[in-house]
Design a protein around this motif. Sequence first.
Motif, PDB file in Angstrom:
ATOM      1  N   PHE A 101     -58.908  -8.514  81.420  1.00  0.00           N
ATOM      2  CA  PHE A 101     -59.943  -9.127  82.655  1.00  0.00           C
ATOM      3  C   PHE A 101     -59.726  -9.996  82.821  1.00  0.00           C
ATOM      4  N   ILE A 102     -60.784 -10.220  84.019  1.00  0.00           N
ATOM      5  CA  ILE A 102     -60.903 -11.455  84.460  1.00  0.00           C
ATOM      6  C   ILE A 102     -62.802 -11.433  84.715  1.00  0.00           C
TER       7      ILE A 102
ATOM      8  N   HIS B  79     -58.214 -15.311  81.723  1.00  0.00           N
ATOM      9  CA  HIS B  79     -57.833 -14.932  83.337  1.00  0.00           C
ATOM     10  C   HIS B  79     -59.446 -15.973  83.849  1.00  0.00           C
ATOM     11  N   ILE B  80     -59.218 -16.425  84.927  1.00  0.00           N
ATOM     12  CA  ILE B  80     -60.793 -16.817  85.906  1.00  0.00           C
ATOM     13  C   ILE B  80     -60.389 -16.317  86.666  1.00  0.00           C
TER      14      ILE B  80
ATOM     15  N   SER C  99     -65.117  -8.990  86.403  1.00  0.00           N
ATOM     16  CA  SER C  99     -66.263  -8.769  85.265  1.00  0.00           C
ATOM     17  C   SER C  99     -66.915  -9.622  84.753  1.00  0.00           C
ATOM     18  N   TYR C 100     -68.500  -9.658  84.761  1.00  0.00           N
ATOM     19  CA  TYR C 100     -69.349 -10.895  84.366  1.00  0.00           C
ATOM     20  C   TYR C 100     -69.856 -10.436  83.101  1.00  0.00           C
ATOM     21  N   HIS C 101     -69.133  -9.158  82.318  1.00  0.00           N
ATOM     22  CA  HIS C 101     -69.571  -8.307  81.097  1.00  0.00           C
ATOM     23  C   HIS C 101     -67.571  -9.140  80.295  1.00  0.00           C
ATOM     24  N   ALA C 102     -66.706  -9.456  81.044  1.00  0.00           N
ATOM     25  CA  ALA C 102     -65.671  -9.948  80.142  1.00  0.00           C
ATOM     26  C   ALA C 102     -65.684 -10.995  78.688  1.00  0.00           C
ATOM     27  N   LYS C 103     -67.118 -11.405  78.849  1.00  0.00           N
ATOM     28  CA  LYS C 103     -67.260 -12.283  77.210  1.00  0.00           C
ATOM     29  C   LYS C 103     -67.945 -11.363  76.370  1.00  0.00           C
TER      30      LYS C 103
END
Length: 322
Positions: A28-29, A72-73, A311-315
């Motif tokens: 994920f990023i 990863h961002i 994805s903004y869901h990553a957290k």
Amino acid sequence: MFRRLRRLRLKENLRELVKETRLDIKDFIYPLFVVEGNNIKSEISSMPGVYQMSCDEIIKECKELQNLGIYHILLFGIPSHKDSCGSEALSDEGIVAKTIYAIKKKYPQIIITADLCFCEYTDHGHCGILDMKLQTVDNDATLEILAQQAIILSNSGADIIAPSTMMDGMVLHIRTQLDKAGFSHIPIMSYSTKFCSAYYGPFREAAQSAPNFGDRKSYQEDPSNRREAILESLNDEAEGADILMVKPTLAYLDIVRDIRERTLLPLAVYNVSGEYSMLKAAQKAGVIDYEKVMLETMLGFKRAGADIIISYHAKEVAKLLK
């Protein structure tokens, strides 16, 4: 009773043994939006849980991400000054360049992908220099400033350059100029098949990047065209892209599979703002089991052929996978 419990455990272990698709937080990023100033963490109204943050708050966020196993961002910048050519993106003191440097100084292990575009930096909201006669982006003039921006961001410490303008020839031009500038080691993750989509609405609030006239149909991909969508990614591969991308994802999983079957390159998908906001709205309305639907959606992306999920869901995914 104990025999039945034992059988249930064995059945679950068997399911795990033959499972074909798995989620790993390393795939994920997480996208981040940086604004100028200090002590700013402003929630985006259409994207609950996602924020515009100043550089000092981004640094705090990176610590939290590391604790969750996210390294990863994808970084987007929102400058206070905008003009016709997006000059803030062409400065070593630009908001993204300074933020990359600050992150790398504090958290060198964070892998930073820098979005390469001009829609956030221009006063007209389009992705490059305008051809006023045609009232659209001047492809070749935009290629020149894209290369400048790529070199500045690489010099600031970006690990991956991600051009998102959908200009013809962008990967080849950026690759050539990066190599000449001594950055042949910097990979390019191209927004290789980026559709002109209605799913981007909340992002344009987040990045303050809505065009103030017209649309982006002249340079983004027509949602109706499957063969052209495949060709766009294959062209970018031929030009030297290291990672390909499909954006958005939910309505285009057929395209993800089509490209996956035609390339050996890593393939990313961007789970975009509208897709995120729809799940959040459904969660608020109480009409879905949010966590299960979210994970099922992510599995769908992987099953279709994605190696990388932006994805903004990553957290939230990271917390559930733990």
